[in-house]
Scaffold this active site. Structure first.
Site, short mmCIF file in Angstrom:
data_model
loop_
_atom_site.label_atom_id
_atom_site.label_comp_id
_atom_site.label_asym_id
_atom_site.label_seq_id
_atom_site.Cartn_x
_atom_site.Cartn_y
_atom_site.Cartn_z
N GLY A 249 28.82 37.46 -57.80
CA GLY A 249 27.96 36.41 -57.28
C GLY A 249 26.50 36.53 -57.67
O GLY A 249 25.67 35.74 -57.19
N CYS A 362 35.13 9.16 -70.11
CA CYS A 362 35.05 7.86 -69.42
C CYS A 362 34.79 8.05 -67.93
O CYS A 362 35.66 7.76 -67.09
CB CYS A 362 36.32 7.07 -69.67
SG CYS A 362 36.29 6.41 -71.33
C1 PLP Z 1 36.75 37.56 -55.47
C2 PLP Z 1 35.72 37.19 -56.48
N1 PLP Z 1 35.09 38.17 -57.14
C3 PLP Z 1 34.17 37.87 -58.09
C4 PLP Z 1 33.84 36.58 -58.40
C5 PLP Z 1 32.83 36.33 -59.48
O1 PLP Z 1 31.71 35.69 -59.06
P1 PLP Z 1 30.50 35.47 -60.08
O2 PLP Z 1 31.06 34.86 -61.30
O3 PLP Z 1 29.60 34.54 -59.37
O4 PLP Z 1 29.88 36.79 -60.35
C6 PLP Z 1 34.47 35.53 -57.72
C7 PLP Z 1 34.12 34.14 -58.04
O5 PLP Z 1 34.54 33.18 -57.50
C8 PLP Z 1 35.44 35.84 -56.73
O6 PLP Z 1 36.08 34.88 -56.07
#
Ligand code: PLP
Length: 440
Positions: A249, A362
């Protein structure tokens, strides 16, 4: 010039350079739309993550969330970097296995893993299954008994942390489809159930609080909650948490105004928070795992498009249409995600107007960039949309029966085609005639 472009990314011919390759030559050789990855940048981000753990002397795993972008070459690159991967479907597991990726370095996630997927994972010898719900514990129990195998598991919890990001991509809040709820005590029921399973070895706890997060507070809060839970489980169930997986995240810069921390700075804070809290609570510091997706591949990816039609709406705006759009990058239409583009055949030229960059699909909502300052363009020019490496190709579709783009890995001036452009025959292969007979 766009401040996201580095000085060494401009060639003598005033073309954009990606991974040492001239973007215009790449567009000529491989066609457009074309997704290009700067491989050195992916490797560097991986190393930056690994180094922050090494500097802090903790056991760790950097588990690349392969939903962000998965193909054979990417899995092989992660393996080369000694990374783990997070997989979420039979497709991701199989592609990674076929790429030679070790099953033991995979963590299997998902809120509705099927019997077939869990069986595949167990048979392959998957490293870890992140248990998400009670149904899954029962299903896995049956599969492990049938297969006479055992498996390491993590318990995915929803820690009740609401990260400051777009609501569609928040997953850590209480009202979420993912994981066991902390507040209501579901997590304790899940632990007790899993501990009773002789074939499940509970390694620890997982939480993923959202995506494209810019603030540290959410990660600090989640890390503290995870350690507090580990401490309570130690007291109440004599259960020692060996792994705390804090998910991914970490926010990245999409547009010039974004000022995120470096992804490894988030991780340094997570490590320090966990270390401090475990010390205070008298726990041994567990291994810390992270699951970055976007931060590993997002900034390393570029999508090259050819400029086509233009529509000037007098007194309102100009639309510049390109040969791709929501089929290769759904994020602007889905989340209102913002991007920036540069004119790859003149990245240094000063902007002379503001245009809306539209795709060819479209849908009125098929807009890649709402307002882009750009030099004068003509049909045939190549524009590069920046930071498209995450959740672009991996969410691509065949809407309007457009084919998916090719992908090139560029490194040290060498371009390698790692996914060929789809052809209509690839799509036709799945089809039968009206009477159900094979197509000739
Ligand atoms: C369980 C889990 N780990 C890691 C990620 C990766 O998140 P990011 O791409 O934002 O680092 C996600 C993304 O949805 C996730 O659901």
């Amino acid at each position: 010039m766009n401040t996201q472009i580095r000085a060494n990314q401009i060639s003598e011919a005033n073309h954009l350079i990606i991974g040492g390759c001239d973007a215009i030559s790449l567009a000529k050789e491989f066609g457009t739309p074309l997704v290009v990855y700067d491989v050195a940048q992916i490797k560097q981000q991986f190393q930056d993550f690994q180094e922050v753990f090494q500097e802090n002397a903790v056991d760790y795993a950097v588990s690349y969330a392969s939903k962000a972008f998965a193909n054979t070459a990417m899995y092989q690159l992660v393996q080369k970097m000694n990374g783990h991967i997070d997989v979420v479907s039979a497709g991701e597991i199989q592609l990674a296995l076929h790429a030679g990726f070790s099953a033991s370095q995979m963590t299997f996630h998902g809120n509705n893993k099927s019997r077939e997927e869990l069986t595949l994972a167990v048979k392959a010898g998957i490293g870890v299954i992140a248990l998400d719900n009670f149904h899954e514990i029962d299903l896995l129990h049956q599969i492990l008994a049938e297969q006479q195998r055992s498996v390491d598991v993590l318990l995915r919890i929803t820690p009740g942390i609401s990260a400051h990001t777009h609501e569609y991509i928040q997953t850590g809040q209480v009202d979420s489809k993912f994981g066991f709820d902390l507040e209501s005590g579901q997590v304790d029921q899940a632990l007790q159930k899993a501990l009773q399973e002789p074939n499940m070895n509970v390694l620890g706890i997982h939480a993923h609080i959202g995506s494209q997060i810019f603030e540290l507070a959410g990660f600090e809060g989640a890390s503290e909650k995870l350690v507090d839970l580990a401490a309570r489980w130690q007291r109440e169930y004599d259960f020692e948490t060996q792994v705390l997986n804090v998910g991914g995240g970490f926010g990245i810069r999409y547009v010039s105004d974004d000022q995120p921390l470096a992804p490894q700075d988030f991780v340094a804070t997570i490590i320090q928070t966990i270390k401090k809290r475990t010390r205070t609570l008298g726990l041994r510091t567990p291994a810390i795992w992270i699951e970055p997706g976007r931060s590993i591949v997002g900034p390393a990816g570029y999508t090259l498009y050819t400029v086509g039609a233009r529509k000037d709406v007098p007194g309102i705006r100009s639309y510049l249409a390109v040969d791709g759009g929501m089929g290769d990058n759904i994020r602007p239409a889905l989340y209102g995600a913002a991007y920036e583009a540069v004119l790859a055949n003149k990245p240094e030229a000063p902007a002379s107007e503001i245009v809306r960059i539209a795709g060819k699909y479209c849908e009125s909502g098929d807009i890649l960039i709402q307002e882009q300052a750009i030099p004068e363009t003509k049909p045939g020019d190549i524009i590069a949309v920046l930071n498209t490496g995450a959740y672009g190709y991996s969410m691509a579709s065949n809407y309007n029966l457009n084919v998916k783009p090719a992908i090139v890995f560029a490194e040290g001036g060498r371009a390698t085609l790692v996914t060929r452009r789809e052809r209509i025959e690839d799509i036709e292969r799945l089809d039968f005639n009206l009477d159900g007979s094979q197509r000739s």
